[in-house]
Write a protein that holds these residues in place. Structure first.
Motif, PDB file in Angstrom:
ATOM      1  N   PHE B 157     -15.471 -53.112  -5.134  1.00  0.00           N
ATOM      2  CA  PHE B 157     -15.385 -51.764  -4.559  1.00  0.00           C
ATOM      3  C   PHE B 157     -16.487 -50.894  -5.147  1.00  0.00           C
ATOM      4  O   PHE B 157     -17.201 -50.179  -4.438  1.00  0.00           O
ATOM      5  CB  PHE B 157     -14.015 -51.123  -4.809  1.00  0.00           C
ATOM      6  N   LYS B 158     -16.652 -50.972  -6.478  1.00  0.00           N
ATOM      7  CA  LYS B 158     -17.668 -50.143  -7.129  1.00  0.00           C
ATOM      8  C   LYS B 158     -19.067 -50.512  -6.625  1.00  0.00           C
ATOM      9  O   LYS B 158     -19.884 -49.642  -6.342  1.00  0.00           O
ATOM     10  CB  LYS B 158     -17.588 -50.309  -8.651  1.00  0.00           C
ATOM     11  N   GLU B 159     -19.312 -51.798  -6.516  1.00  0.00           N
ATOM     12  CA  GLU B 159     -20.622 -52.249  -6.042  1.00  0.00           C
ATOM     13  C   GLU B 159     -20.840 -51.802  -4.591  1.00  0.00           C
ATOM     14  O   GLU B 159     -21.932 -51.386  -4.214  1.00  0.00           O
ATOM     15  CB  GLU B 159     -20.697 -53.780  -6.177  1.00  0.00           C
ATOM     16  N   ALA B 160     -19.782 -51.878  -3.781  1.00  0.00           N
ATOM     17  CA  ALA B 160     -19.898 -51.475  -2.371  1.00  0.00           C
ATOM     18  C   ALA B 160     -20.282 -50.005  -2.253  1.00  0.00           C
ATOM     19  O   ALA B 160     -21.125 -49.639  -1.434  1.00  0.00           O
ATOM     20  CB  ALA B 160     -18.585 -51.744  -1.634  1.00  0.00           C
ATOM     21  N   THR B 161     -19.687 -49.156  -3.091  1.00  0.00           N
ATOM     22  CA  THR B 161     -20.036 -47.728  -3.005  1.00  0.00           C
ATOM     23  C   THR B 161     -21.491 -47.508  -3.426  1.00  0.00           C
ATOM     24  O   THR B 161     -22.211 -46.721  -2.816  1.00  0.00           O
ATOM     25  CB  THR B 161     -19.122 -46.844  -3.895  1.00  0.00           C
ATOM     26  N   ARG B 162     -21.919 -48.247  -4.445  1.00  0.00           N
ATOM     27  CA  ARG B 162     -23.298 -48.080  -4.932  1.00  0.00           C
ATOM     28  C   ARG B 162     -24.296 -48.436  -3.818  1.00  0.00           C
ATOM     29  O   ARG B 162     -25.190 -47.655  -3.490  1.00  0.00           O
ATOM     30  CB  ARG B 162     -23.520 -48.979  -6.153  1.00  0.00           C
ATOM     31  N   ILE B 163     -24.094 -49.609  -3.216  1.00  0.00           N
ATOM     32  CA  ILE B 163     -25.021 -50.068  -2.175  1.00  0.00           C
ATOM     33  C   ILE B 163     -24.920 -49.185  -0.934  1.00  0.00           C
ATOM     34  O   ILE B 163     -25.922 -48.857  -0.302  1.00  0.00           O
ATOM     35  CB  ILE B 163     -24.694 -51.525  -1.760  1.00  0.00           C
ATOM     36  N   SER B 164     -23.712 -48.799  -0.573  1.00  0.00           N
ATOM     37  CA  SER B 164     -23.518 -47.995   0.630  1.00  0.00           C
ATOM     38  C   SER B 164     -24.263 -46.667   0.512  1.00  0.00           C
ATOM     39  O   SER B 164     -24.925 -46.229   1.450  1.00  0.00           O
ATOM     40  CB  SER B 164     -22.020 -47.759   0.856  1.00  0.00           C
ATOM     41  N   LYS B 165     -24.179 -46.058  -0.659  1.00  0.00           N
ATOM     42  CA  LYS B 165     -24.891 -44.782  -0.863  1.00  0.00           C
ATOM     43  C   LYS B 165     -26.400 -45.002  -0.807  1.00  0.00           C
ATOM     44  O   LYS B 165     -27.131 -44.253  -0.173  1.00  0.00           O
ATOM     45  CB  LYS B 165     -24.523 -44.198  -2.237  1.00  0.00           C
ATOM     46  N   GLU B 166     -26.824 -46.060  -1.507  1.00  0.00           N
ATOM     47  CA  GLU B 166     -28.260 -46.320  -1.596  1.00  0.00           C
ATOM     48  C   GLU B 166     -28.851 -46.608  -0.213  1.00  0.00           C
ATOM     49  O   GLU B 166     -29.908 -46.102   0.137  1.00  0.00           O
ATOM     50  CB  GLU B 166     -28.454 -47.513  -2.524  1.00  0.00           C
ATOM     51  N   MET B 167     -28.148 -47.438   0.567  1.00  0.00           N
ATOM     52  CA  MET B 167     -28.702 -47.856   1.861  1.00  0.00           C
ATOM     53  C   MET B 167     -28.144 -47.046   3.026  1.00  0.00           C
ATOM     54  O   MET B 167     -28.476 -47.297   4.172  1.00  0.00           O
ATOM     55  CB  MET B 167     -28.456 -49.353   2.067  1.00  0.00           C
ATOM     56  N   LYS B 168     -27.273 -46.098   2.716  1.00  0.00           N
ATOM     57  CA  LYS B 168     -26.690 -45.203   3.739  1.00  0.00           C
ATOM     58  C   LYS B 168     -26.047 -45.997   4.868  1.00  0.00           C
ATOM     59  O   LYS B 168     -26.148 -45.645   6.037  1.00  0.00           O
ATOM     60  CB  LYS B 168     -27.760 -44.262   4.302  1.00  0.00           C
TER      61      LYS B 168
END
Ligand code: TPP
Lengths: 203, 620
Positions: B157-168
């Motif tokens: 979940f934490k990794e998903a939020t990081r990537i989602s924000k970075e790649m929008k």
């Protein structure tokens, strides 16, 4: 490698929705954790209503991955109701020589109430356990003020007979302190201790 | 006592015994998620319970139950394009409802980041099917993280939020029932609360956000480009890993099937290598190619459909590898959860002799089934008992989804067809066409009515379908654990506008509407007869509060509860209470008598009117 050399002890718990299986299972999980052993598990409660079957799996030991137990794998089965104890046997949850401990409450399944099939007796259970080479322990306390305490009586029996290897009274009591407080904790701890004493005296 | 709230809000790193559904909530808080939305459905309701264990005024998550999964997704989307990290979660089939919105997400620049958390249900433990939602990921170009354990669910979940924000871009975290409900000690990190941030960052220049004609194709190109750069990330991600047993046989697996496989492998003398995929869309092509090249045979061990298998085979063709790839071989391989026994069976069939097939022998012990039941005192039971007496055998009854689905089973048998939430008015309307003899009666719950029931009702009014709809109004979303809904008068944040179903139906132009408490069985029966006689679309609102919820609340407030009923000497053993009303409190003695299981009876007395000889009496 033979599976008997693995560090693994599987506990299968079942009963009827509303009997407090969730609490019983969480108490055992936490007691194992307090004993310093690895533990995992899962509750399976498809439709959470009262009256359906509820099952919980607990796995102790390093050699476990899935939270769910395979058939004929459990060393210990705990049932909160007589028909469900028979179901644990019918579904072959236990390995040969496994222990089945049950609280002798009767909540008739639909088929019995509709008159399609007879209610099971304790003798039926004893016969089935013998045929399948299981050790059967019946638990019942006449003077219990509230049916919602049956799970604590079972827990006390499990603790007093040390049915879960490496888990002692103190670990169970610490588990109770994790999950309860105030009057509820007091009531249940008292019941737990007095039943443990009663059990130890009997033996 | 250990409190969930304290664990969720502690600033310090630590570890605790918890289920997957709780672990993801700690992850939400640590990753600074602002807005969380949902519509209830198993296996995800405990996520909401964990969030709601923290009172709204000190909860870093702004949480809501939305009216359905589609609206929940839209609210989370709106928050994200306004710059606030969001998460929507719901059960497997919820994605069907959300899909019209969901498939657009990857076209959008989600500047705040957004995680779509799905509770898939292989084995259909608590759903009307076991659909494989990875298909939606493929069709919408959305990455999928797939944990096997609560610990992984937390980390992913934490990794998903990081990537989602970075790649929008949107990211799916695909949980399954036994990741949601698995329990283990989960280690978590520190949390440093962020300042409250009420800044609106929505800007059309971040877009375009209007996917119309050719613009939509440009947006699609951007989505595909993002997916390819995500694939590069996935090639090196530690979430995909190899369990190396120095074998020339390999297995590709993921999710809980991987755990069952690891249990099985413990008992094998010659252990295969395993490629464990934590990211199942898009697949890491280079990693898979090298795994294929390093093994002479590779088994794809995949729960539900051939999503990984077909892509691996297509890759093997393109890259001209010689490895033998073994996928699904039987229809059985597509059905049900990959539990330890099933996986053992499959491996022993794939490579005979490497592991013993499943232990189970045919059982010699018979045991009566124990289907789920309506609770003692349930208003739905009184309603079904009364409605049944108003119907003829040939009439058609249409079920919908909720506790009242149980009316479809013995002994009531009211409800003969079911598709999905909210279908009943539409299906019932169709059944009423070219049908002069058989009256059509449908049942719908209140949460279901708000969720997806309204279009069918509007259609029935507008096209003047002759059928009767019975609204089973119990004031809550009972089946999934008593969540509030727009008709219950409260929400996660306390009192809320209560939308009256009666007024709503009035406003829609329903010409026949009657209301009754379901415990008034004689009156209910009469109203249903009147409704059936009405020439057009008729509605009976059959109301009674959910008694499980009510009894729990009473227990907390009161010291003494109502006394159970008992069976008096008038009983002449007609068995209406056990066989037809069938409240589970009534049990049969071996001598043919009827007794009351006092641990079950809540003293509601709704049964007393059903006894033809008045043998059910209150105990004083
Ligand atoms: C699309 C979809 N979302 C969620 C669910 C899970 N679910 C099963 S029953 C139910 C709602 C039941 O509420 P209500 O209609 O009020 O009936 P009750 O259970 O209270 O009788 C839900 C949300 C589902 N089956 N399908």
């Amino acid at each position: 490698m033979s599976s008997s050399r693995l560090d693994r002890f599987d506990i299968y718990i079942n009963g009827v929705g509303g009997q407090g299986i969730g609490m019983l299972s969480e108490l055992i999980v936490r007691a194992i954790d307090h004993s310093g052993q690895v533990v995992r598990g899962a509750d399976t409660h498809g439709l959470a209503q009262r009256g359906g079957m509820v099952v919980s799996h607990i796995r102790k030991g390093k050699d476990t991955y899935s939270p769910l137990i395979g058939k004929k794998n459990a060393q210990l089965a705990v049932s909160l109701e007589r028909h469900e104890a028979m179901r644990a046997i019918a579904e072959q949850q236990l390995e040969e020589g496994g222990v089945l401990i049950y609280y002798d409450a009767v909540w008739q399944p639909l088929g019995v109430r509709l008159g399609n099939t007879p209610q099971l007796s304790n003798n039926d259970l004893e016969d089935a356990a013998e045929r399948c080479n299981l050790m059967l322990i019946r638990v019942f306390q006449e003077d219990l003020p509230d049916a919602r305490m049956q799970n604590v009586i079972l827990l006390a029996e499990i603790a007093a007979r040390v049915l879960v290897p490496g888990v002692s009274l103190e670990h169970y009591e610490r588990a109770m302190e994790d999950l309860m407080e105030g009057a509820l904790l007091e009531r249940n701890s008292k019941l737990f201790r007095s039943h443990v004493r009663r059990q130890s005296g009997d033996n | 006592m250990k409190r969930l709230e304290e664990m969720l809000l502690t600033r310090e790193a630590g570890s605790e015994i918890m289920i997957g559904n709780t672990a993801v909530v700690r992850a939400m808080i640590e990753s600074g998620v602002k807005v969380v939305t949902s519509y209830p459905g198993s296996p995800t309701p405990e996520i909401a319970q964990a969030i709601m264990s923290v009172p709204a005024d000190r909860n870093p998550l702004h949480f809501q139950f939305s009216v359905n999964e589609k609206v929940a997704t839209e609210v989370a989307f709106g928050a994200s394009i306004n710059g606030h990290l969001s998460c929507v979660f719901f059960k497997s089939v919820g994605l069907n409802v959300a899909s019209d919105t969901f498939v657009q997400l990857s076209l959008m620049e989600l500047i705040g980041g957004m995680v779509v958390m799905i509770g898939d249900d292989p084995g259909a433990n608590s759903s009307q099917n076991e659909q494989d939602n990875r298909h939606y990921a493929l069709m919408s170009y959305t990455p999928v993280f797939e944990p096997s354990t609560p610990q992984e669910a937390y980390a992913m979940f934490k990794e998903a939020t990081r990537i989602s924000k970075e790649m929008k871009m949107p990211i799916i975290l695909r949980l399954t029932t036994h990741v949601c409900h698995a329990k283990e000690r989960v280690a978590f990190g520190t949390w440093s609360p962020e300042e409250t941030d009420s800044k609106s960052r929505f800007d059309v220049d971040n877009g375009p956000y209007i996917p119309i004609t050719s613009v939509s194709l440009k947006m699609k190109r951007r989505a595909l480009e993002k997916l390819e750069s995500f694939r590069d990330y996935s090639e090196d991600s530690a979430l995909n890993r190899i369990v190396d047993n120095h074998s020339n046989k390999g297995i590709i697996s993921s999710g809980t099937a991987f755990l069952s496989l690891m249990d099985c492998v413990l008992e094998m003398d010659e252990k295969p290598d395993i490629l464990k995929l934590g990211i199942t869309n898009p697949l890491p092509k280079e990693l898979i190619e090298s795994f294929l090249r390093n093994h002479s045979e590779v088994k794809v061990l995949e729960e539900l459909d051939q999503v990984i298998e077909q892509q691996v085979k297509s890759l093997a063709y393109d890259r001209r590898t010689k490895t033998r790839i073994i996928g699904k071989e039987h229809i059985d391989d597509f059905i049900g959860e990959y539990l330890p026994d099933k996986v053992r069976e499959i491996i022993s069939r794939t490579w005979p002799g490497t592991v013993e097939p499943s232990h189970e022998a045919p059982s010699s012990v018979e045991i009566p089934a124990r289907p789920a039941q309506m609770c003692p005192g349930c208003g739905h039971r009184s309603a079904f008992f009364a409605v049944k007496s108003a119907l003829k055998k040939i009439d058609i009854t249409v079920a919908d989804i909720g506790c009242y689905t149980l009316g479809a089973f013995e002994p009531y048998n009211l409800g003969q067809v079911l598709l999905c939430m909210g279908h009943c008015s539409g299906t019932g309307s169709g059944l009423s066409l070219f049908n002069d003899e058989r009256r059509v009666v449908a049942f719908i719950g209140d949460s279901t009515l708000f969720h997806a029931g309204l279009p069918g009702i509007i259609n029935a009014v507008y096209n003047n379908h002759k059928m009767t709809l019975i609204v089973m109004e119990n004031g809550t979303t009972a089946m999934t654990g008593h969540q509030d809904h727009p008709g219950s008068g409260s929400s996660v944040r306390g009192p809320a506008t209560k939308i009256s179903i009666r007024k709503l139906l009035d406003a829609l132009g329903v010409a026949f509407i009657k209301e009754v408490d379901t415990y008034q069985q004689t009156k209910l029966k009469k109203l249903v007869e009147d409704a059936l006689g009405f020439d057009g679309f008729s509605v009976v609102i059959a109301r009674h509060p959910c008694m499980l919820k009510f009894t729990r609340e009473q227990r907390r407030k009161l010291k003494t509860m109502p006394k159970p009923v008992r069976v008096g000497s008038k009983c002449d053993r007609r068995y209406v209470c056990v066989k037809r009303f069938a409240c589970p409190t009534f049990q049969r003695g071996e001598d043919g008598s009827v007794w009351v299981q006092e641990d079950l009876c809540i003293g509601d007395r709704s049964c007393m009117q059903t006894c033809p000889v008045d043998a059910i009496i209150p105990s004083e």
